[in-house]
Design an enzyme around this catalytic site. Structure first.
Site, PDB file in Angstrom:
ATOM      1  N   LYS A 114     126.873 -43.141 -16.229  1.00 52.57           N
ATOM      2  CA  LYS A 114     126.293 -42.256 -17.245  1.00 52.57           C
ATOM      3  C   LYS A 114     127.242 -41.084 -17.501  1.00 52.57           C
ATOM      4  O   LYS A 114     127.824 -40.553 -16.554  1.00 52.57           O
ATOM      5  CB  LYS A 114     124.930 -41.768 -16.747  1.00 52.57           C
ATOM      6  CG  LYS A 114     124.108 -40.995 -17.765  1.00 52.57           C
ATOM      7  CD  LYS A 114     122.731 -40.674 -17.179  1.00 52.57           C
ATOM      8  CE  LYS A 114     121.837 -39.910 -18.139  1.00 52.57           C
ATOM      9  NZ  LYS A 114     120.499 -39.619 -17.561  1.00 52.57           N
ATOM     10  N   SER A 119     116.673 -40.793 -20.521  1.00 50.01           N
ATOM     11  CA  SER A 119     117.927 -40.452 -21.167  1.00 50.01           C
ATOM     12  C   SER A 119     119.085 -41.373 -20.781  1.00 50.01           C
ATOM     13  O   SER A 119     120.110 -41.362 -21.437  1.00 50.01           O
ATOM     14  CB  SER A 119     118.299 -39.013 -20.820  1.00 50.01           C
ATOM     15  OG  SER A 119     118.546 -38.895 -19.417  1.00 50.01           O
ATOM     16  N   SER A 155     114.333 -40.708 -16.296  1.00 47.63           N
ATOM     17  CA  SER A 155     115.465 -41.199 -17.090  1.00 47.63           C
ATOM     18  C   SER A 155     116.192 -42.427 -16.550  1.00 47.63           C
ATOM     19  O   SER A 155     117.049 -42.985 -17.234  1.00 47.63           O
ATOM     20  CB  SER A 155     116.489 -40.088 -17.290  1.00 47.63           C
ATOM     21  OG  SER A 155     116.036 -39.241 -18.314  1.00 47.63           O
TER      22      SER A 155
HETATM   23  N1  GLN Z   1     112.338 -37.483 -20.692  1.00 53.27           N
HETATM   24  C1  GLN Z   1     112.429 -36.426 -19.752  1.00 53.27           C
HETATM   25  C2  GLN Z   1     113.035 -35.200 -20.408  1.00 53.27           C
HETATM   26  O1  GLN Z   1     113.270 -35.256 -21.555  1.00 53.27           O
HETATM   27  C3  GLN Z   1     113.210 -36.845 -18.555  1.00 53.27           C
HETATM   28  C4  GLN Z   1     114.668 -36.808 -18.727  1.00 53.27           C
HETATM   29  C5  GLN Z   1     115.433 -37.166 -17.489  1.00 53.27           C
HETATM   30  O2  GLN Z   1     114.895 -37.745 -16.546  1.00 53.27           O
HETATM   31  N2  GLN Z   1     116.691 -36.801 -17.489  1.00 53.27           N
HETATM   32  O3  GLN Z   1     113.254 -34.193 -19.813  1.00 53.27           O
END
Ligand code: GLN
Length: 492
Positions: A74, A149, A173
């Site tokens: 990532k 994400s 994410s």
């Molecule tokens: N969807 C969550 C957010 O927008 C989690 C994101 C993540 O785990 N990086 O914060």
């Protein structure tokens, strides 16, 4: 498809010399080169470097449990080569001066890193549509999002551009994109895997973890990346167990918890519900006892998360001011404050700006107690809820996401709708416990979409979680399906 598309099959094939690491790497790179334009899974790749790494495996100079396996990272995890952009204009040209500990660990184990994958800007989002560069499409249906994400990592594995990938999980994410793309994805216990070199979003919630086709693949990657790191003071000191050794051993007298309050959560797709019900039945048939448990503060999870995460983000992201780090405006400015504000306004996208504003507001004098402290109190209650529940069961089973992959654009107009997608995943990070998403079904229809179930366990129960996940996987075929994207001609 790659000829060997799982971590373990690729590793074994290279070991047995059924294929060379160079051939395997070439195949992965060719797929990125020729087909990733449409999918948008990768932000960058370094083919020359990957091929040198692969050749060293073939020459016997690089060995280890991942020797020759193509892996993607990532793009919020630092590599000493190429860029680490966090899919933000702010860091578009950022070259990290060092490798993250997990990157070192992968390379020491012989892995071949093929590229850096797209994400929601600074990992803030659930669809990868918040990337400043491009959206990533879901290989199972290219009109849909891969989740987020870590959507680029999920799409990269699902579309066979690598055998496994690393994601980061602050509120879901890793697990949610894994579920949207038919993969296994694990968020380890907070402290199990070093965060050194992971660009911080919300430091008390962030964890790095593996995404791949099978439970065994995730166990293998976790074996390589977990353990103490003195460069991360929050990483735990005790040695991590071997997650592979007992993976095939079923758990005797397994007690699976289903959460009473989860039944009341609105908006769960009926097909997700029936896949979860079927999974519960499957476990029963394997001898598990199903117990109802209660997590009374479930309703406050999203609210607490969307205060704590933005508060920490607003502090972590203060360093991007165009002087210490990040994009600097080229416009004429009169003083340093104007330089900061212009640089930040240009460098950060709308969702990141929204989080910084929410976090700064919630931390400001007069509101701190009402918001941030309140959220921390809820955090304690949520932790206690889990402690209590795990007295009655070994693991908790739920959907990973209320729905299968949604359409691109469907939720971008309303941030709250996007936040609600995380209802099943955020409490795991709030409590610091491990969670895994495992494929447990497909929707019916012309373009079947994967459905994922989430298993949560007490802190440091990764070994058990993986074994419970493997019990299910060993008696089902969901992990064997692959998207037919090669014959999906184009996107309308
Ligand atoms: N969807 C969550 C957010 O927008 C989690 C994101 C993540 O785990 N990086 O914060």
């Amino acid at each position: 498809m790659l000829l060997y598309d799982t971590v373990i099959s690729a590793r074994d094939a290279v070991r047995a010399k059924d294929i060379s690491a160079v051939e395997l790497t070439r195949a992965a790179l060719a797929r990125i080169e020729e087909q990733d334009q449409l999918l948008g899974a990768f932000n960058s790749k370094d083919s020359a470097r990957a091929l040198i790494q692969a050749k060293a495996v073939d020459d016997g100079e690089r060995t280890g449990p991942l020797a020759g396996v193509p892996i993607a990272i990532k793009d919020n995890i630092c590599t000493s080569w190429g860029t680490t952009t966090c899919s933000s204009k702010m860091l578009e040209n950022f070259r990290a001066p060092y490798d993250a500990t997990v990157v070192r660990a992968l390379e020491d184990a012989g892995a071949v890193i093929v590229g850096k994958t797209n994400l929601d800007e600074f990992a803030m989002g659930s669809s990868t549509e918040n990337s400043a560069f491009k959206i990533t499409r879901n290989p199972w249906d290219q009109k849909r999002v891969p989740g987020g994400s870590s959507g680029g990592s999920a799409a990269a594995v699902a579309a066979s551009r690598c055998c496994g990938a690393l994601g980061s999980d602050t509120g879901g994410s890793i697990r949610q994109p894994a579920s949207f793309c038919g993969l296994v994805g694990m968020k380890p216990t907070y402290g199990r895997v070093s965060r050194y070199g992971l660009v911080a979003f919300a430091s008390s919630l962030d964890q790095i973890g593996p995404m791949a086709w099978t439970v065994g693949d995730c166990a293998q990657v976790l074996n390589v990346i977990s353990g103490h790191d003195r460069k991360d003071s929050t990483s735990v000191r005790d040695a991590a167990p071997d997650y592979i050794a007992n993976l095939e051993k079923p758990i005797d007298r397994l007690r699976i918890g289903v959460v009473k309050e989860f039944q009341a959560i609105a908006g769960v797709d009926p097909q997700v519900k029936s896949a979860i019900d079927a999974a519960i039945k499957k476990y029963q048939s394997l001898g598990a006892e199903i117990v109802e448990v209660s997590l009374p503060h479930t309703d406050y999870g999203i609210a607490a998360y969307y205060i704590i995460a933005p508060c920490e983000a607003s502090s972590n992201l203060a360093r991007y001011d165009g002087v210490h780090f990040g994009h600097r405006t080229s416009e004429q400015v009169n003083d340093i404050v104007e330089l900061f504000s212009k640089s930040r306004a240009e460098g950060f996208g709308p969702e990141v700006q929204r989080r910084i504003m929410i976090g700064t507001y919630a931390l400001s004098s007069g509101y701190y107690d009402a918001y941030y402290n309140r959220a921390l109190q809820i955090r304690t209650l949520i932790r206690r809820d889990f402690d209590e529940a795990f007295r009655q069961c070994d693991v908790i089973l739920s959907p990973t996401s209320p729905t299968p992959a949604f359409k691109a654009g469907e939720k971008t107009a309303d941030p709250l709708q996007m936040y609600l997608v995380d209802v099943f995943t955020v409490t795991c990070n709030i409590a610091g416990i491990p969670g895994i998403s495992v494929p447990c079904g497909f929707t019916s229809g012309a373009n079947p979409l994967p459905i994922g179930m989430q298993l949560l366990g007490p802190v440091f129960s990764e070994e058990k979680l993986l074994r419970v996940a493997r019990m299910f996987e060993a008696t089902t075929d969901f992990h064997k399906r692959r998207p037919v994207m090669d014959i999906q001609a184009s996107v309308e």
